[in-house]
Design a protein around this motif. Structure first.
Motif, PDB file in Angstrom:
ATOM      1  N   LEU A  28       0.915  -1.205   0.183  1.00 57.03           N
ATOM      2  CA  LEU A  28      -0.090  -0.059  -0.087  1.00 57.03           C
ATOM      3  C   LEU A  28       0.791   1.227  -0.093  1.00 57.03           C
ATOM      4  O   LEU A  28       1.783   1.196   0.858  1.00 57.03           O
ATOM      5  CB  LEU A  28      -1.105  -0.015   1.266  1.00 57.03           C
ATOM      6  CG  LEU A  28      -2.069  -1.027   1.262  1.00 57.03           C
ATOM      7  CD1 LEU A  28      -2.568  -0.744   2.812  1.00 57.03           C
ATOM      8  CD2 LEU A  28      -2.978  -1.017   0.189  1.00 57.03           C
ATOM      9  N   ALA A  69      -5.921  -5.026  -2.112  1.00 60.20           N
ATOM     10  CA  ALA A  69      -5.744  -3.723  -2.490  1.00 60.20           C
ATOM     11  C   ALA A  69      -5.608  -3.783  -3.980  1.00 60.20           C
ATOM     12  O   ALA A  69      -4.834  -4.282  -4.319  1.00 60.20           O
ATOM     13  CB  ALA A  69      -4.814  -2.974  -1.587  1.00 60.20           C
ATOM     14  N   LEU A  71      -4.839  -0.775  -6.876  1.00 54.83           N
ATOM     15  CA  LEU A  71      -4.416   0.446  -6.948  1.00 54.83           C
ATOM     16  C   LEU A  71      -5.036   0.673  -8.274  1.00 54.83           C
ATOM     17  O   LEU A  71      -4.993   0.111  -9.427  1.00 54.83           O
ATOM     18  CB  LEU A  71      -2.642   0.679  -7.304  1.00 54.83           C
ATOM     19  CG  LEU A  71      -2.161   1.788  -7.568  1.00 54.83           C
ATOM     20  CD1 LEU A  71      -2.398   2.794  -6.363  1.00 54.83           C
ATOM     21  CD2 LEU A  71      -0.816   1.453  -7.886  1.00 54.83           C
ATOM     22  N   HIS A  77      -2.232   7.661  -5.972  1.00 55.59           N
ATOM     23  CA  HIS A  77      -2.348   6.375  -5.526  1.00 55.59           C
ATOM     24  C   HIS A  77      -3.838   6.045  -4.755  1.00 55.59           C
ATOM     25  O   HIS A  77      -3.871   5.651  -3.578  1.00 55.59           O
ATOM     26  CB  HIS A  77      -1.154   6.158  -4.171  1.00 55.59           C
ATOM     27  CG  HIS A  77      -0.078   6.368  -4.937  1.00 55.59           C
ATOM     28  ND1 HIS A  77       0.678   7.611  -4.303  1.00 55.59           N
ATOM     29  CD2 HIS A  77       0.842   5.554  -5.649  1.00 55.59           C
ATOM     30  CE1 HIS A  77       1.898   7.327  -5.193  1.00 55.59           C
ATOM     31  NE2 HIS A  77       2.015   6.364  -5.559  1.00 55.59           N
ATOM     32  N   TYR A  79      -7.156   3.693  -4.094  1.00 56.92           N
ATOM     33  CA  TYR A  79      -7.318   2.401  -4.190  1.00 56.92           C
ATOM     34  C   TYR A  79      -8.644   2.013  -3.875  1.00 56.92           C
ATOM     35  O   TYR A  79      -9.556   2.525  -3.193  1.00 56.92           O
ATOM     36  CB  TYR A  79      -6.673   1.692  -2.780  1.00 56.92           C
ATOM     37  CG  TYR A  79      -5.035   1.641  -2.820  1.00 56.92           C
ATOM     38  CD1 TYR A  79      -4.469   0.632  -3.363  1.00 56.92           C
ATOM     39  CD2 TYR A  79      -4.363   2.684  -2.236  1.00 56.92           C
ATOM     40  CE1 TYR A  79      -3.143   0.452  -3.562  1.00 56.92           C
ATOM     41  CE2 TYR A  79      -2.957   2.396  -2.457  1.00 56.92           C
ATOM     42  CZ  TYR A  79      -2.178   1.317  -2.869  1.00 56.92           C
ATOM     43  OH  TYR A  79      -0.959   1.319  -2.987  1.00 56.92           O
TER      44      TYR A  79
END
Length: 135
Positions: A28, A69, A71, A77, A79
């Motif tokens: 992340l 997660a 992207l 960034h 998510y």
């Protein structure tokens, strides 16, 4: 254990950086605005991860029960976070615990698997202090 896989400094003097955190399975990117300059790639992470203006929670399909997660794109960034609501009403994604607003899960139960869209994740580092006792 969560560790800092990579630090992309925006301004090392002010501590602004995008930090790629990893639990060994899930990665992340999180924004930090006060990251101590002595931190380096590979360091353990102890702190809090929280959403920045999250959207709405949506139920996962009954047979999914995913924890990962996605992207969405490379800018800032964002998510899609797939996880489970933990006992503290936060979102658990792998080993990550994402602090969420109190009202985020008001239509759900602890243990339910949901998807939450976030435009960015932020992180706050906990500074550990050591007390030395002298006789």
């Amino acid at each position: 254990m969560i560790f800092m896989k990579r630090i992309d400094w925006l301004d090392i003097d002010t501590g602004e950086a995008f930090v790629l955190l990893s639990d060994g399975v899930i990665d992340l990117y999180c924004f930090a605005d006060h990251l101590p300059s002595e931190r380096k790639d590979g360091d353990a992470f102890s702190g809090e991860i929280f959403e920045f203006e999250a959207g709405f929670a949506k139920s996962q399909f009954d047979n999914q029960k995913k924890s990962h997660a996605e992207l969405i794109q490379k800018t800032d960034h964002p998510y899609n976070l797939f996880g489970v609501i933990d006992n503290d009403w936060n979102l658990r994604v792998g080993e990550f615990v994402i602090d969420m607003p109190d009202e985020m899960f008001e239509d759900y139960q602890i243990g339910e698997y949901v998807v939450v869209d976030v435009p960015r994740l932020d992180m706050e580092f906990w500074i550990q202090t050591v007390l030395i006792q002298t006789s």
